[in-house]
Design an enzyme around this catalytic site. Structure first.
Site, PDB file in Angstrom:
ATOM      1  N   ASN A 152       6.444 -13.641  27.389  1.00  0.00           N
ATOM      2  CA  ASN A 152       5.853 -14.479  26.349  1.00  0.00           C
ATOM      3  C   ASN A 152       6.737 -15.681  26.017  1.00  0.00           C
ATOM      4  OD1 ASN A 152       4.640 -11.604  24.457  1.00  0.00           O
ATOM      5  ND2 ASN A 152       3.604 -12.786  26.054  1.00  0.00           N
ATOM      6  N   ASP A 172      -2.092  -5.473  21.870  1.00  0.00           N
ATOM      7  CA  ASP A 172      -2.719  -6.565  22.608  1.00  0.00           C
ATOM      8  C   ASP A 172      -4.034  -6.987  21.955  1.00  0.00           C
ATOM      9  OD1 ASP A 172      -2.932  -8.413  24.642  1.00  0.00           O
ATOM     10  OD2 ASP A 172      -3.847  -7.016  26.061  1.00  0.00           O
TER      11      ASP A 172
END
Length: 248
Positions: A75, A27
């Site tokens: 996503n 991340d």
């Protein structure tokens, strides 16, 4: 000073048993790019560039399986078409690059829905071409969703039961945790003992929901492109210092 600290961490890890399976939520790529006044693709490229080095650290530590959370199912609907197009190309190149390493066994964990044909082909080719390699297993979690994985596993078990002529009652009575675990995308692999997330965020984000039931978690403040070997060694040290109770 950095070298001295790295040596100290490695010394502290002597005699400890490393996790067999480490999973990482990579991340912070987009925030890294923003800090550099760049576009998201620049952060994704910087993050991808670190992966080979990170895998070398894992190999040095004696880790046998690494799962990398590269692209979630969320996503695919939450990112712009432009960003996804660039990310697909980056992951395609990454899969092709990793498949060239004879020390790695590549596996795709995730669904193909929503991925481009080129990316699907690269993942399938990487998995097939490295199947006979001897070395560390690297799971590329692409198009991955933990909830979908569990649903897909149960659907697969149900289809097998139907093929065998089982009734719904028999299917329900026979369904077991071992069956579900064996039909997950990571079926046949041990669950991760350690899950690392970078960028300071402290949540799972639909990652390995079933497999993480007994995992240890480590949250690093560094954005993924800035993740250093000492950050990794700190995670291993934290893991080594914990007592895994398993309900005891």
């Amino acid at each position: 000073m950095y070298r001295c600290y790295e040596w100290l961490l490695q010394r502290q890890l002597r005699g400890t048993t490393p996790p067999q399976h480490v999973a990482v939520i990579l991340d912070g790529n987009r925030r890294w790019a923003k800090r550099q006044n760049g576009r998201p693709a620049e952060g994704h490229r910087a993050g991808a560039a670190l992966i080979s080095t990170f895998l070398e650290w894992c190999e040095e530590a004696g880790i046998e399986i690494v799962t990398l959370y590269l692209l979630s199912e969320d996503n695919l609907t939450g990112r712009s078409a432009e960003e996804l197009h660039g990310l697909f190309a980056i992951i395609t190149s990454l899969a092709e690059e990793l498949a060239e390493d004879p020390r790695l066994v590549i596996r795709h964990v995730g669904a193909c829905a929503g991925l481009t044909p080129d990316l699907q082909a690269a993942l399938q080719t990487a998995q097939a071409s490295t199947a006979d390699h001897q070395g560390m297993v690297v799971n590329l979690a692409v198009g991955y969703g933990g909830r979908r994985e569990i649903v897909d596993a149960i659907r697969a078990i149900a289809a097998e039961a139907e093929d065998e002529g089982e009734t719904l009652h028999e299917f329900a009575a026979d369904l077991s945790m071992d069956q579900i675990a064996g039909h997950l995308y990571t079926g046949g692999q041990p669950d991760p003992e350690l899950i690392v997330r970078t960028s300071g965020e402290q949540r799972l984000s639909d990652f390995l929901l079933w497999q993480s039931a007994h995992s240890e978690f480590y949250f690093a403040e560094a954005l993924w492109p800035d993740f250093r070997k000492i950050d990794f060694l700190r995670a291993l040290r934290a893991y080594a210092q914990r007592r895994r109770r398993f309900g005891a």
